[in-house]
Motif scaffolding. Sequence first.
Motif, PDB file in Angstrom:
ATOM      1  N   ASP A   1       1.187  -1.163   0.173  1.00  0.00           N
ATOM      2  CA  ASP A   1      -0.285   0.135  -0.220  1.00  0.00           C
ATOM      3  C   ASP A   1       0.493   1.178   0.480  1.00  0.00           C
ATOM      4  O   ASP A   1       0.763   2.222  -0.880  1.00  0.00           O
ATOM      5  CB  ASP A   1      -1.166  -0.048   0.718  1.00  0.00           C
ATOM      6  CG  ASP A   1      -2.017  -1.427   1.381  1.00  0.00           C
ATOM      7  OD1 ASP A   1      -2.775  -1.522   0.172  1.00  0.00           O
ATOM      8  OD2 ASP A   1      -2.655  -1.680   2.052  1.00  0.00           O
ATOM      9  N   LEU A   2       2.119   1.061   0.598  1.00  0.00           N
ATOM     10  CA  LEU A   2       2.640   2.495   0.816  1.00  0.00           C
ATOM     11  C   LEU A   2       3.464   2.574  -0.372  1.00  0.00           C
ATOM     12  O   LEU A   2       4.249   3.800  -1.033  1.00  0.00           O
ATOM     13  CB  LEU A   2       3.836   1.914   2.231  1.00  0.00           C
ATOM     14  CG  LEU A   2       3.218   2.395   3.482  1.00  0.00           C
ATOM     15  CD1 LEU A   2       4.271   2.266   4.299  1.00  0.00           C
ATOM     16  CD2 LEU A   2       2.335   3.624   3.805  1.00  0.00           C
ATOM     17  N   THR A   3       3.483   1.445  -1.236  1.00  0.00           N
ATOM     18  CA  THR A   3       4.748   1.766  -2.378  1.00  0.00           C
ATOM     19  C   THR A   3       3.936   2.736  -3.630  1.00  0.00           C
ATOM     20  O   THR A   3       3.565   2.652  -4.502  1.00  0.00           O
ATOM     21  CB  THR A   3       4.834   0.335  -2.411  1.00  0.00           C
ATOM     22  OG1 THR A   3       6.075  -0.341  -2.231  1.00  0.00           O
ATOM     23  CG2 THR A   3       5.982   0.144  -4.039  1.00  0.00           C
ATOM     24  N   ALA A   4       2.114   1.736  -3.740  1.00  0.00           N
ATOM     25  CA  ALA A   4       1.775   2.145  -4.571  1.00  0.00           C
ATOM     26  C   ALA A   4       1.594   3.628  -4.253  1.00  0.00           C
ATOM     27  O   ALA A   4       1.375   4.470  -5.166  1.00  0.00           O
ATOM     28  CB  ALA A   4       0.201   1.516  -4.578  1.00  0.00           C
ATOM     29  N   LEU A   5       1.324   4.315  -3.464  1.00  0.00           N
ATOM     30  CA  LEU A   5       1.132   5.813  -3.000  1.00  0.00           C
ATOM     31  C   LEU A   5       2.433   6.844  -2.682  1.00  0.00           C
ATOM     32  O   LEU A   5       2.238   7.745  -4.227  1.00  0.00           O
ATOM     33  CB  LEU A   5       0.595   6.129  -1.138  1.00  0.00           C
ATOM     34  CG  LEU A   5       0.097   7.455  -0.935  1.00  0.00           C
ATOM     35  CD1 LEU A   5      -0.595   7.976  -1.150  1.00  0.00           C
ATOM     36  CD2 LEU A   5       0.512   7.146   0.952  1.00  0.00           C
TER      37      LEU A   5
ATOM     38  N   ASP B   1       7.345   4.153 -13.762  1.00  0.00           N
ATOM     39  CA  ASP B   1       6.606   4.646 -13.156  1.00  0.00           C
ATOM     40  C   ASP B   1       4.888   4.182 -13.100  1.00  0.00           C
ATOM     41  O   ASP B   1       4.598   3.629 -12.212  1.00  0.00           O
ATOM     42  CB  ASP B   1       6.543   5.520 -12.062  1.00  0.00           C
ATOM     43  CG  ASP B   1       7.954   6.211 -11.280  1.00  0.00           C
ATOM     44  OD1 ASP B   1       8.566   5.055 -10.894  1.00  0.00           O
ATOM     45  OD2 ASP B   1       8.429   7.694 -11.348  1.00  0.00           O
ATOM     46  N   THR B   2       4.613   4.030 -14.513  1.00  0.00           N
ATOM     47  CA  THR B   2       3.959   3.321 -14.341  1.00  0.00           C
ATOM     48  C   THR B   2       3.539   2.425 -14.412  1.00  0.00           C
ATOM     49  O   THR B   2       2.320   1.673 -14.073  1.00  0.00           O
ATOM     50  CB  THR B   2       3.313   4.278 -15.987  1.00  0.00           C
ATOM     51  OG1 THR B   2       3.348   5.513 -16.241  1.00  0.00           O
ATOM     52  CG2 THR B   2       1.884   3.557 -16.416  1.00  0.00           C
TER      53      THR B   2
ATOM     54  N   THR C   1       1.982  -2.970  -9.668  1.00  0.00           N
ATOM     55  CA  THR C   1       2.328  -2.828  -7.634  1.00  0.00           C
ATOM     56  C   THR C   1       0.546  -3.117  -7.001  1.00  0.00           C
ATOM     57  O   THR C   1      -0.354  -3.708  -6.214  1.00  0.00           O
ATOM     58  CB  THR C   1       2.101  -1.643  -7.289  1.00  0.00           C
ATOM     59  OG1 THR C   1       3.991  -1.855  -7.230  1.00  0.00           O
ATOM     60  CG2 THR C   1       2.687  -1.313  -5.238  1.00  0.00           C
ATOM     61  N   LEU C   2      -0.538  -2.265  -8.021  1.00  0.00           N
ATOM     62  CA  LEU C   2      -1.530  -2.062  -7.783  1.00  0.00           C
ATOM     63  C   LEU C   2      -2.600  -4.130  -8.016  1.00  0.00           C
ATOM     64  O   LEU C   2      -3.447  -4.560  -7.042  1.00  0.00           O
ATOM     65  CB  LEU C   2      -2.438  -1.542  -8.515  1.00  0.00           C
ATOM     66  CG  LEU C   2      -1.963   0.017  -8.659  1.00  0.00           C
ATOM     67  CD1 LEU C   2      -2.961   1.032  -9.635  1.00  0.00           C
ATOM     68  CD2 LEU C   2      -2.914  -0.001  -6.883  1.00  0.00           C
ATOM     69  N   TRP C   3      -1.777  -4.566  -8.777  1.00  0.00           N
ATOM     70  CA  TRP C   3      -1.701  -6.440  -8.955  1.00  0.00           C
ATOM     71  C   TRP C   3      -1.831  -6.680  -8.461  1.00  0.00           C
ATOM     72  O   TRP C   3      -2.304  -7.833  -7.824  1.00  0.00           O
ATOM     73  CB  TRP C   3      -1.707  -6.407 -10.648  1.00  0.00           C
ATOM     74  CG  TRP C   3      -1.895  -8.085 -11.453  1.00  0.00           C
ATOM     75  CD1 TRP C   3      -3.088  -7.983 -11.726  1.00  0.00           C
ATOM     76  CD2 TRP C   3      -1.195  -8.869 -10.582  1.00  0.00           C
ATOM     77  NE1 TRP C   3      -2.999  -9.892 -11.528  1.00  0.00           N
ATOM     78  CE2 TRP C   3      -1.549  -9.914 -11.065  1.00  0.00           C
ATOM     79  CE3 TRP C   3       0.481  -9.475  -9.647  1.00  0.00           C
ATOM     80  CZ2 TRP C   3      -1.670 -11.171 -11.205  1.00  0.00           C
ATOM     81  CZ3 TRP C   3       0.511 -10.464  -9.887  1.00  0.00           C
ATOM     82  CH2 TRP C   3      -0.164 -11.528 -10.287  1.00  0.00           C
TER      83      TRP C   3
ATOM     84  N   LEU D   1       8.533   8.943   1.698  1.00  0.00           N
ATOM     85  CA  LEU D   1       7.583   7.591   2.187  1.00  0.00           C
ATOM     86  C   LEU D   1       8.546   6.778   1.658  1.00  0.00           C
ATOM     87  O   LEU D   1       8.571   5.633   1.896  1.00  0.00           O
ATOM     88  CB  LEU D   1       6.433   8.150   1.420  1.00  0.00           C
ATOM     89  CG  LEU D   1       5.261   6.937   1.341  1.00  0.00           C
ATOM     90  CD1 LEU D   1       5.243   6.727   3.197  1.00  0.00           C
ATOM     91  CD2 LEU D   1       3.837   7.624   0.854  1.00  0.00           C
ATOM     92  N   GLU D   2       9.262   6.846   0.317  1.00  0.00           N
ATOM     93  CA  GLU D   2       9.599   5.933  -0.288  1.00  0.00           C
ATOM     94  C   GLU D   2      11.085   5.142   0.739  1.00  0.00           C
ATOM     95  O   GLU D   2      11.246   4.143   0.606  1.00  0.00           O
ATOM     96  CB  GLU D   2      10.338   5.613  -2.001  1.00  0.00           C
ATOM     97  CG  GLU D   2      11.170   4.452  -2.175  1.00  0.00           C
ATOM     98  CD  GLU D   2      11.899   5.633  -3.708  1.00  0.00           C
ATOM     99  OE1 GLU D   2      12.589   4.816  -4.776  1.00  0.00           O
ATOM    100  OE2 GLU D   2      12.235   7.023  -4.225  1.00  0.00           O
ATOM    101  N   ALA D   3      12.188   6.080   1.553  1.00  0.00           N
ATOM    102  CA  ALA D   3      12.352   5.694   1.739  1.00  0.00           C
ATOM    103  C   ALA D   3      11.988   4.521   3.273  1.00  0.00           C
ATOM    104  O   ALA D   3      12.994   3.651   3.663  1.00  0.00           O
ATOM    105  CB  ALA D   3      13.152   7.479   2.475  1.00  0.00           C
TER     106      ALA D   3
END
Length: 274
Positions: free
Chosen positions: A84-88, A109-110, A116-118, A174-176
Motif C-alpha cells: 500500500d505504501l509503495t503504491a502511494l 513508474d507507470t 503493484t496495484l495488481w 515515503l519511499e525511504a
Amino acid sequence: MARVLSKGAMAAAARWVRRQPPKVKAFLAVVAGMAALVLIRAVVRDHDNLFVAAEAVHALGISVLIYKLTKEKTCAGLSLKSQDLTALFLAVRLYCSFVMEYDIHTLLDTAALATTLWVIYMMRFRLKSSYMEDKDNFAIYFVVLPCAVLALLIHPSTSHNILNRICWAFCVYLEAVSVLPQLRLMQNTKIVEPFTSHYVFALGVARFLSCAHWVLQVLDTRGRLLTQLGYGLWPSMVLLAEIVQTFILADFCYYYIKSLVGGQLVLRLPSGVV
C-alpha cells in the motif's frame, strides 16, 4: 579444495562479524558501502545508468512477487501494508513526473504502479486466506504522517507549483521507509521463505544502486547537483533519504547473502535483525 577453504573463510568472517557490537557492525557496513562505491565509480562510466539499473532490479523483484502469487498461489510472508505504501508513493511520484518532467522514468513508474496495484488486488481478494494479517501489524500512520509533515516543512525550492513541490518531497520521504512494514512482518515470523527473501533482497540492491547514483552524481558535478535540486535543507534531505533506504535493508541483505552462501533455501532471522 579451494572452494572448501573459501567457504570456510567466509563462514569464519561471518562468525567474527556476528560477534561484534552494533557500533562496529555499523562501521563495517559504512566501510563496505564506501568500498562498493569506489568500485562502481571505477567500473561504471555513465553513472546515470545506475538509476536505470536500480529500476531494473526493482522490476525484477516485482517479477519474483508475480511468480510467487501466480504459481505458488500464496501471499504468505508478504506485507500488504508495504505494498500500500509503495503504491502511494508511486502514485504521487507519477503525478509529479507528469506535471514536472515527463521522461522515461514516467513510463517506468507507470509500469511499477500497475504491477503493484495488481499485487495488492491479489493479496486483498484472490489470495486473502494466505495473508498473514496478524503478523502484518505495523501502523502505517507512523510513517505517512511524519513524511507528510516533513514534506510541508522541507521541500524543493524550484519554480514549480508549491503543491507539486510538497508532493515531490512526500514521495521521496515515503519511499525511504515504505519497506518498514515488510521488515516488521519478517521480524514477527523469523522465517522468510525464498521468494519473499529474493524480493526484499532485490529491493535492497535497487536502493543501494539508487543511492550510489545520487552520491556519485554529486561527486561528479563537484556538488553542483545539490544546487540544481534547490536550496536550503532539501538537497541534503534527498541524499539522506537515499542513504536511509539503503541502511534500512543492509542488515537483512547481510543475512540473505550469508544464508545463500550456506546453501539454505529458507532464511532464518535472529532476533532484532530488522
